[in-house]
Design a protein around this motif. Sequence first.
Motif, PDB file in Angstrom:
ATOM      1  N   GLU B 209       0.861  -1.189   0.000  1.00  0.00           N
ATOM      2  CA  GLU B 209       0.000   0.000   0.000  1.00  0.00           C
ATOM      3  C   GLU B 209       0.892   1.232   0.000  1.00  0.00           C
ATOM      4  O   GLU B 209       2.028   1.173   0.475  1.00  0.00           O
ATOM      5  CB  GLU B 209      -0.865   0.040   1.272  1.00  0.00           C
ATOM      6  CG  GLU B 209      -1.749  -1.169   1.470  1.00  0.00           C
ATOM      7  CD  GLU B 209      -2.804  -1.327   0.377  1.00  0.00           C
ATOM      8  OE1 GLU B 209      -3.186  -0.302  -0.222  1.00  0.00           O
ATOM      9  OE2 GLU B 209      -3.215  -2.462   0.119  1.00  0.00           O
ATOM     10  N   VAL B 210       0.347   2.355  -0.473  1.00  0.00           N
ATOM     11  CA  VAL B 210       1.148   3.575  -0.505  1.00  0.00           C
ATOM     12  C   VAL B 210       1.531   3.994   0.917  1.00  0.00           C
ATOM     13  O   VAL B 210       2.606   4.544   1.146  1.00  0.00           O
ATOM     14  CB  VAL B 210       0.401   4.697  -1.258  1.00  0.00           C
ATOM     15  CG1 VAL B 210       1.207   5.981  -1.228  1.00  0.00           C
ATOM     16  CG2 VAL B 210       0.142   4.272  -2.697  1.00  0.00           C
ATOM     17  N   MET B 230       3.580  -4.346  -6.162  1.00  0.00           N
ATOM     18  CA  MET B 230       2.566  -3.288  -6.204  1.00  0.00           C
ATOM     19  C   MET B 230       2.301  -2.794  -7.612  1.00  0.00           C
ATOM     20  O   MET B 230       1.151  -2.522  -7.982  1.00  0.00           O
ATOM     21  CB  MET B 230       3.044  -2.078  -5.382  1.00  0.00           C
ATOM     22  CG  MET B 230       2.529  -2.038  -3.985  1.00  0.00           C
ATOM     23  SD  MET B 230       3.212  -0.594  -3.153  1.00  0.00           S
ATOM     24  CE  MET B 230       1.920   0.607  -3.464  1.00  0.00           C
ATOM     25  N   VAL B 231       3.372  -2.637  -8.397  1.00  0.00           N
ATOM     26  CA  VAL B 231       3.189  -2.120  -9.750  1.00  0.00           C
ATOM     27  C   VAL B 231       3.127  -3.240 -10.785  1.00  0.00           C
ATOM     28  O   VAL B 231       2.428  -3.119 -11.794  1.00  0.00           O
ATOM     29  CB  VAL B 231       4.275  -1.081 -10.125  1.00  0.00           C
ATOM     30  CG1 VAL B 231       4.113   0.175  -9.288  1.00  0.00           C
ATOM     31  CG2 VAL B 231       5.683  -1.643  -9.956  1.00  0.00           C
ATOM     32  N   HIS B 232       3.825  -4.343 -10.532  1.00  0.00           N
ATOM     33  CA  HIS B 232       3.808  -5.435 -11.525  1.00  0.00           C
ATOM     34  C   HIS B 232       2.417  -6.041 -11.662  1.00  0.00           C
ATOM     35  O   HIS B 232       2.047  -6.546 -12.716  1.00  0.00           O
ATOM     36  CB  HIS B 232       4.783  -6.551 -11.128  1.00  0.00           C
ATOM     37  CG  HIS B 232       6.230  -6.139 -11.174  1.00  0.00           C
ATOM     38  ND1 HIS B 232       6.694  -5.118 -11.959  1.00  0.00           N
ATOM     39  CD2 HIS B 232       7.318  -6.640 -10.519  1.00  0.00           C
ATOM     40  CE1 HIS B 232       8.008  -4.997 -11.790  1.00  0.00           C
ATOM     41  NE2 HIS B 232       8.401  -5.904 -10.916  1.00  0.00           N
ATOM     42  N   ALA B 239       2.594   6.627 -11.171  1.00  0.00           N
ATOM     43  CA  ALA B 239       1.999   7.959 -11.044  1.00  0.00           C
ATOM     44  C   ALA B 239       1.008   8.006  -9.879  1.00  0.00           C
ATOM     45  O   ALA B 239       0.991   8.968  -9.097  1.00  0.00           O
ATOM     46  CB  ALA B 239       1.313   8.350 -12.350  1.00  0.00           C
ATOM     47  N   GLU B 240       0.204   6.951  -9.735  1.00  0.00           N
ATOM     48  CA  GLU B 240      -0.770   6.926  -8.627  1.00  0.00           C
ATOM     49  C   GLU B 240      -0.042   6.917  -7.275  1.00  0.00           C
ATOM     50  O   GLU B 240      -0.461   7.582  -6.325  1.00  0.00           O
ATOM     51  CB  GLU B 240      -1.669   5.680  -8.737  1.00  0.00           C
ATOM     52  CG  GLU B 240      -2.695   5.796  -9.845  1.00  0.00           C
ATOM     53  CD  GLU B 240      -3.323   4.451 -10.221  1.00  0.00           C
ATOM     54  OE1 GLU B 240      -4.252   4.479 -11.033  1.00  0.00           O
ATOM     55  OE2 GLU B 240      -2.874   3.387  -9.720  1.00  0.00           O
ATOM     56  N   ALA B 247       0.273  13.593  -1.498  1.00  0.00           N
ATOM     57  CA  ALA B 247      -0.860  13.948  -0.637  1.00  0.00           C
ATOM     58  C   ALA B 247      -0.534  13.716   0.837  1.00  0.00           C
ATOM     59  O   ALA B 247      -1.114  14.353   1.716  1.00  0.00           O
ATOM     60  CB  ALA B 247      -2.099  13.137  -1.046  1.00  0.00           C
ATOM     61  N   CYS B 248       0.410  12.809   1.099  1.00  0.00           N
ATOM     62  CA  CYS B 248       0.864  12.584   2.476  1.00  0.00           C
ATOM     63  C   CYS B 248       1.936  13.597   2.889  1.00  0.00           C
ATOM     64  O   CYS B 248       2.537  13.464   3.960  1.00  0.00           O
ATOM     65  CB  CYS B 248       1.475  11.195   2.627  1.00  0.00           C
ATOM     66  SG  CYS B 248       0.365   9.843   2.283  1.00  0.00           S
TER      67      CYS B 248
END
Lengths: 209, 255
Positions: B209-210, B230-232, B239-240, B247-248
């Motif tokens: 998770e981010v 996470m990206v694979h 970008a997300e 935002a954090c």
Amino acid sequence: MIAILDYGAGNLTSVQLALSHLGADAFLAADATSAANADRIVFPGVGSAASGMAGVKARHFDRLLADAFEAGKPVLCVCLGMQMLLDSSEEDGFVASLGVIPGVVRKFSFADPEVKVPHMGWNTVEHDAKHPLWRGIPSGTAFYFVHSYFADASNASDVVGSTEYAGKQFASVLAKRNFFATQFHPERSGVFGMKLLKNFLDWEVSSCC
Amino acid sequence: MLLKRLIVCLDVRNKKVTKGVRFRDNIDLGDPVEMAKNYSLSGADELVFYDITASAENRPIDLEMVRRAAENIFIPFTVGGGIRSVEDMRAALLAGADKVSLNSLAVRRPEVLAEGARAFGRQCVVLGMDVRKNPDFPSQYQVVTCGGRHPENLDALEWARQAVELGAGEICLNAIDTDGVCAGYEMTITRLIAQNVSVPVIASGGAGEVSHLADVLTTGKASAALVASMVHTNRFTCAEIKVQLAACGIPVRMA
């Protein structure tokens, strides 16, 4: 034709591949003679000041760059290539450098032990002056840096971009007439790095400045 | 301001990107250079290619892949796996890699870190270290080698310090217990090492998770966060991840 000056310090593959990707005919020049007829010059660099300057002198690139400066030929200097333009460097004790741009190269020094040196990673560059090579690149764009020394330029008029690291402002881009010099690596800086290289390839140096 | 880095890791096996859980049960995902190109355009700040079977097959790293990556990717990238000597490092750098990651070799022969730093500068030398929790060691973490198969009698923090002294310019710290599990990075050891070495630490192993990245880049003191699953798996684009990190309040580069 673009001559990439190969003075024996560091790896020039990525610079050459980036310029080739943009359609430029870029070759590695091992001495001043082979670079003399190039339309443009890239003076790259990874390595230390002492070995860099020794390599530059041994191949007579000091003379070549002085001639290019007089002739108004576009020259892009990167990282150590930028630092060698100044009068001297504190790296390796003291190294007399090319003196194209007045100033001294100094080592980063921070009281806070958690601040990492080298300064490595993406950092933003604020424009201090307009320049043809900034076309399409907003002030505040991030570029990729790896260095432990920075340029302390004497004349604010030579500084066209600056960057802050751990509270320290330093000149990350210098320009003088037909010379443009970046502390960061445009060839590793993604889309905007490539844009800067493209601007360099398109740069027509005008006589007025 | 120096930005926090998002690094995408591509484990390569038989010329395809692969992803496992706790270093096992790998599945093939695609062509490494094509995937890398897409990641670089979607906001990855840096890439790592590990030729994960080179060592086991006792062959050098796939230089043709390194070359192809260098022709197509204009952000920094590190290669690792199958590096046996300074000469192998030189070949990888000349093929266009920016950095070389040394893991098992550095444990077996620590001088290679010094030799690499002398020959190419310490910015080219990344220490890859795999660690596992073990309360018998002073830092509570033990170094393991050979893709997690071989426990070493080596304390994680002690090894990190020694490696930096020798010439490592960066440490990619991978926690085996959390690798591929997507439940968050191993915060304790990441923070401990990041606070005690003078070079950047890349946190690796466990991102799902981010918020995991946000934690390790703030509380964990990491300079960069490495992601793979996470990206694979297309759960997130780079970008997300960047938008959410921003935002954090974490300074990141927007592509």
